[in-house]
Design an enzyme around this catalytic site. Structure first.
Site, PDB file in Angstrom:
ATOM      1  N   ARG A 151      -0.679  -8.529  13.751  1.00 38.31           N
ATOM      2  CA  ARG A 151      -1.176  -7.586  12.741  1.00 38.31           C
ATOM      3  C   ARG A 151      -2.024  -8.303  11.699  1.00 38.31           C
ATOM      4  NH1 ARG A 151       4.362  -5.147  11.125  1.00 38.31           N
ATOM      5  NH2 ARG A 151       3.281  -3.840   9.600  1.00 38.31           N
ATOM      6  N   LYS A 203       0.838  -1.209   0.000  1.00 37.74           N
ATOM      7  CA  LYS A 203       0.000   0.000   0.000  1.00 37.74           C
ATOM      8  C   LYS A 203       0.879   1.269   0.000  1.00 37.74           C
ATOM      9  CE  LYS A 203      -2.245  -1.013   3.856  1.00 37.74           C
ATOM     10  NZ  LYS A 203      -1.570  -2.266   4.258  1.00 37.74           N
ATOM     11  N   ARG A 249      11.962  -5.783   5.372  1.00 32.99           N
ATOM     12  CA  ARG A 249      11.641  -4.413   4.941  1.00 32.99           C
ATOM     13  C   ARG A 249      12.385  -3.337   5.729  1.00 32.99           C
ATOM     14  NH1 ARG A 249       5.389  -2.528   4.769  1.00 32.99           N
ATOM     15  NH2 ARG A 249       5.446  -2.615   7.036  1.00 32.99           N
TER      16      ARG A 249
HETATM   17  P1  AMP Z   1       0.666   0.697   9.232  1.00 30.36           P
HETATM   18  O1  AMP Z   1       1.832   1.617   9.046  1.00 30.36           O
HETATM   19  O2  AMP Z   1      -0.508   1.105   8.402  1.00 30.36           O
HETATM   20  O3  AMP Z   1       1.049  -0.744   9.047  1.00 30.36           O
HETATM   21  O4  AMP Z   1       0.216   0.853  10.752  1.00 30.36           O
HETATM   22  C1  AMP Z   1       1.094   0.550  11.819  1.00 30.36           C
HETATM   23  C2  AMP Z   1       0.314   0.391  13.113  1.00 30.36           C
HETATM   24  O5  AMP Z   1      -0.367   1.626  13.422  1.00 30.36           O
HETATM   25  C3  AMP Z   1      -0.804  -0.649  13.063  1.00 30.36           C
HETATM   26  O6  AMP Z   1      -0.336  -1.970  13.326  1.00 30.36           O
HETATM   27  C4  AMP Z   1      -1.726  -0.131  14.182  1.00 30.36           C
HETATM   28  O7  AMP Z   1      -1.194  -0.401  15.456  1.00 30.36           O
HETATM   29  C5  AMP Z   1      -1.649   1.376  13.974  1.00 30.36           C
HETATM   30  N1  AMP Z   1      -2.656   1.853  12.989  1.00 30.36           N
HETATM   31  C6  AMP Z   1      -2.423   2.434  11.783  1.00 30.36           C
HETATM   32  N2  AMP Z   1      -3.569   2.766  11.170  1.00 30.36           N
HETATM   33  C7  AMP Z   1      -4.563   2.382  12.000  1.00 30.36           C
HETATM   34  C8  AMP Z   1      -5.985   2.425  11.922  1.00 30.36           C
HETATM   35  N3  AMP Z   1      -6.602   2.937  10.839  1.00 30.36           N
HETATM   36  N4  AMP Z   1      -6.698   1.927  12.971  1.00 30.36           N
HETATM   37  C9  AMP Z   1      -6.078   1.428  14.062  1.00 30.36           C
HETATM   38  N5  AMP Z   1      -4.754   1.317  14.191  1.00 30.36           N
HETATM   39  C10 AMP Z   1      -3.979   1.798  13.170  1.00 30.36           C
END
Ligand code: AMP
Length: 220
Positions: free
Chosen positions: A172, A15, A127
């Site tokens: 996750r 993404k 990564r």
């Molecule tokens: P990401 O960078 O999108 O993989 O997000 C990293 C971490 O941030 C996730 O594992 C969650 O702990 C938190 N996080 C990011 N976006 C959200 C969301 N929309 N809702 C809840 N937690 C989020």
């Protein structure tokens, strides 16, 4: 005028990488709640301190916190947003719909990026990203040309995320299947869900996304 889109997919689906290409190719604006939360952590805000442990465990932070972050960004105005990592729950999807509606906007397309779990584990475990410009690399599939130096901006600040480890990734992925994957049906019902094979090369996924972008109705 660019339209608003959602990139939906498990961690490691690509993404962030595709969002960066959409910024380059279509002049869109990335809204990544993961990046916003990491910034909040780094700057030591109250929100940042509250969410740090949750993020490291791989769990989702509360809807209230992420919806507030998105609300603030949308209040600044603009359009042509790529929602990356948001919404992740049905409550967040409902909130996003209402926030956009208040501004006379909508989601033009939701793009689900499909990648199988084994590949996600491989991608996430190798990564790292450039702390200077955000370029994404991988130990084996996309190393930097010079060890320790970003190909794009020359920075030597190459970072690995605290939650990019086997233990957090397990959580996750579970969170994704339990709380986020129901959104596939939610958006399918609205008729604007598009599926893309995230296992294809970065260039092929990117052309597929451009094809979807050109097929959706442009706002007046
Ligand atoms: P990401 O960078 O999108 O993989 O997000 C990293 C971490 O941030 C996730 O594992 C969650 O702990 C938190 N996080 C990011 N976006 C959200 C969301 N929309 N809702 C809840 N937690 C989020």
């Amino acid at each position: 005028m660019p339209t608003n889109i959602i990139l939906l997919g498990p961690p490691g689906a690509g993404k962030g990488t595709q969002a960066r290409k959409l910024i380059e190719d279509h002049g869109m604006v990335q809204l990544s709640t993961g990046d916003m939360l990491r910034e909040a952590r780094a700057s030591g805000t109250e929100t940042g301190q509250r969410v740090a442990e949750i993020m490291d465990r791989g769990e989702l932070v509360t809807d209230e916190i992420v919806i507030d972050l998105i609300r603030e960004r949308l209040a600044d105005g603009g359009t042509g947003f790529i929602f990356d990592g948001f919404p992740r729950t049905l409550a967040q999807a409902d909130a996003l719909g209402s926030l956009l509606k208040e501004q006379g906007q909508a989601i033009a397309a939701v793009i689900e990026m499909n990648v199988d779990d084994a590949e996600l584990v491989t991608r996430i475990s190798g990564r790292f990203t450039c702390g200077g410009c955000g370029e994404v690399y991988h130990d084996t599939t996309r190393p930097t040309r010079t060890i320790g130096v970003c190909d794009v901006c020359g920075s030597d600040r190459l970072l690995r995320r605290a939650d990019d480890n086997a233990e957090s990734l397990k959580v996750r992925l579970l969170e994704y299947y339990k709380k986020t994957s129901p959104l596939i049906g939610y958006f399918w019902r609205d008729g604007n869900l598009h599926r893309v094979n995230g296992l294809a090369s970065i260039e092929n996924v990117s052309s597929e996304l451009s094809r979807v972008m050109s097929s959706v109705p442009q706002p007046a």
